[in-house]
Design an enzyme around this catalytic site. Structure first.
Site, mmCIF file in Angstrom:
data_model
loop_
_atom_site.group_PDB
_atom_site.id
_atom_site.type_symbol
_atom_site.label_atom_id
_atom_site.label_comp_id
_atom_site.label_asym_id
_atom_site.label_seq_id
_atom_site.Cartn_x
_atom_site.Cartn_y
_atom_site.Cartn_z
ATOM 1 N N SER A 88 0.828 -1.214 0.000
ATOM 2 C CA SER A 88 0.000 0.000 0.000
ATOM 3 C C SER A 88 0.857 1.257 0.000
ATOM 4 O O SER A 88 0.449 2.276 -0.554
ATOM 5 C CB SER A 88 -0.920 0.013 1.217
ATOM 6 O OG SER A 88 -1.855 -1.014 1.088
ATOM 7 N N HIS A 370 -2.675 -2.635 -5.189
ATOM 8 C CA HIS A 370 -1.914 -3.863 -5.485
ATOM 9 C C HIS A 370 -2.861 -5.045 -5.443
ATOM 10 O O HIS A 370 -3.997 -4.908 -4.984
ATOM 11 C CB HIS A 370 -0.777 -4.061 -4.456
ATOM 12 C CG HIS A 370 -1.287 -4.082 -3.040
ATOM 13 N ND1 HIS A 370 -1.974 -5.150 -2.523
ATOM 14 C CD2 HIS A 370 -1.261 -3.147 -2.059
ATOM 15 C CE1 HIS A 370 -2.324 -4.877 -1.283
ATOM 16 N NE2 HIS A 370 -1.929 -3.664 -0.972
HETATM 17 ZN ZN LIG Z 1 -1.846 -5.569 2.522
#
Ligand SMILES: [Zn+2]
Length: 469
Positions: A88, A370
């Site tokens: 993140s 992600h």
């Molecule tokens: Zn994560």
């Protein structure tokens, strides 16, 4: 200028003309960026299958543009080399600054630890209003990377600056950033020093830490001294909050999820019986999480932020909204937790889209930072037929769950990025992430872009310049 850049500029022009139409409307340009943390296509498909069935769709999936963004971090020891699985911190830094960095870094450069200007800072310099909304602690990596600058995401509060357990390479000390050492302080301190207009989320456990132990002052005291109205309850969010800056801290850390598995069930490792044949778990359904009662939903926080941002909106605004627990619940291999959070996130997307329809110069972008570990895999009957074919037991080596979907099917989900031990957590994956944009004319923007392109799209829409690159 790269071909990609030209195409994106063309797309922005198309987007802007689509938004402005024929009118001479001079209403300000706004950007709403919604980030589903860890929300790759597998996680969306899993949630869609469960909630709406195979033919259903989320609100975000009704947007005119649907593409994908390549996720890329870089190595801390050699920033010229790509790292294919990000986190993140690196993902949010790419979105917030248009620059790549290494995992764990918050708007700072890999290797050289230089601060990178963020879209929130650029917006503030131009006089735009800014706001961050999340279901996590506001000090968590995604919101943090839009305003704070620190070498390690774990430096969330003043007490966390000495570093984490050392188990993870990015839980490094941030002693240079301590205020007493001339730094900007922890992420919580940087947030309250930032002058962002609105911050709604959680994180009281970090904001209640002392900034000056001699005088007994906390980060919350610092926020009050800097003109923030600090609110902590759902009722305070739904009531009129008046004018001025607001810091909403609705829990000590991550807010409770909307859903959980029946009887608290999550995915489980598959154990063999005495003959070595796998024992597959029984199917279960998702149920509302009673701990979520009294917790503001992401949609409600988004709606309130938009209402407040729209009051006296003369120069436009930038709003970032994060559905944080899609990622977190995937780490816990909790498919119902994930699915409920995707639904909650999509409700916030619907709020943003409704605002954009009423306020034409508003660009709404939905994406993820992600990939995550959840995967839709075959049912036990398929593994059994494989076992017959290969002459030995076949089953998922990860954590496995069977969910009875709301349309009456059974969906198998697994989490298999690392060893099947209940105390460990799953980890991220390196897949491209989805991008949904509202109002974009088809054909303008390439189907596959980079996360850093999203930064440029947003900046172009707001008519702002990037100074650092
Ligand atoms: Zn994560």
């Amino acid at each position: 200028m790269s071909i990609n850049r030209i195409l994106i500029s063309v797309a922005v022009v198309l987007l802007f003309s689509a938004c402005t139409g024929e009118s001479d409307d001079r209403s300000p340009a706004n950007v709403i960026l919604l980030i589903g943390d860890g929300m790759d296509e597998q996680q969306i498909t899993m949630a869609r299958n469960y909630i709406y069935g195979i033919d259903g769709s989320f609100e975000m999936e009704k947007f005119g543009y649907r593409g994908a963004a390549k996720v890329r971090a870089v190595r801390e020891d050699n920033p010229a080399i790509a790292e294919y699985v990000g986190d993140s911190a690196s993902g949010a830094t790419a979105l917030a600054t248009g620059m790549l960095t290494s995992k764990g870094r918050i708007a700072t450069t890999a290797g050289t630890d230089r601060d990178i200007e963020t879209i929130v800072e650029i917006s503030q310099h131009a006089g735009l209003a800014t706001a961050l909304v999340t279901t996590a602690s506001l000090t968590d990596a995604t919101p943090a990377a839009f305003i704070a600058h620190v070498n390690a995401r774990s430096c969330q509060g003043p007490d966390d600056m000495a570093g984490g357990s050392g188990r993870l390479s990015y839980m490094l000390p941030c002693l240079n950033d301590l205020k007493r050492n001339g730094g900007r302080g922890s992420i919580a301190e940087q947030l309250v020093d930032s002058n962002i207009d609105l911050m709604f989320g959680a994180g009281m456990k970090y904001f209640s830490q002392a900034v000056d132990s001699d005088r007994g002052l906390t980060v919350v005291d610092s926020a009050n001294a800097q003109g923030y109205r600090v609110i902590t309850k759902l009722a305070e969010l739904t009531a009129p909050v008046g004018k001025g800056k607001v810091l909403g801290l609705f829990g000590p850390s991550t807010l409770a999820t909307e859903w959980l598995g029946e009887n608290g069930r999550t995915a489980e490792p598959i154990k063999p019986d005495k003959q070595g044949d796998p024992i597959f778990p029984q199917a279960f359904s998702c149920v509302p999480n009673s701990k979520h009662e009294g917790v503001p939903s992401l949609a409600l926080m988004t709606k309130k932020a938009l209402t407040l941002l729209n009051e006296n909106n003369s120069k436009g605004f930038f709003l970032m909204v994060e559905g944080a627990s899609i990622d977190r619940q995937a780490h816990f291999r909790n498919p119902c937790g994930e699915i409920g959070e995707v639904q909650g996130f999509d409700r916030a997307v619907a709020v943003a889209q409704a605002f954009a329809q009423a306020h034409p110069h508003t660009l709404v972008i939905v994406t993820a930072d992600h990939g995550q570990a959840g995967q839709i895999v075959p049912l036990p009957e398929t593994y059994r037929s494989l076992a017959t074919f290969y002459g030995k037991p076949q089953y998922s080596l990860g954590f496995y769950a069977l969910l009875t979907t709301q349309e009456g099917g059974v969906m198998a989900v697994n989490y298999a990025t690392n060893s099947a031990s209940a105390s460990s957590r799953g980890v991220h994956t390196g897949v491209d992430v989805p991008v949904f944009i509202d109002g974009l004319q088809a054909g303008g923007l390439p189907g596959l872009i980079r996360q850093t392109d999203i930064f440029r799209l947003m900046l172009d829409h707001l008519g702002l310049q990037d100074h650092s690159n």
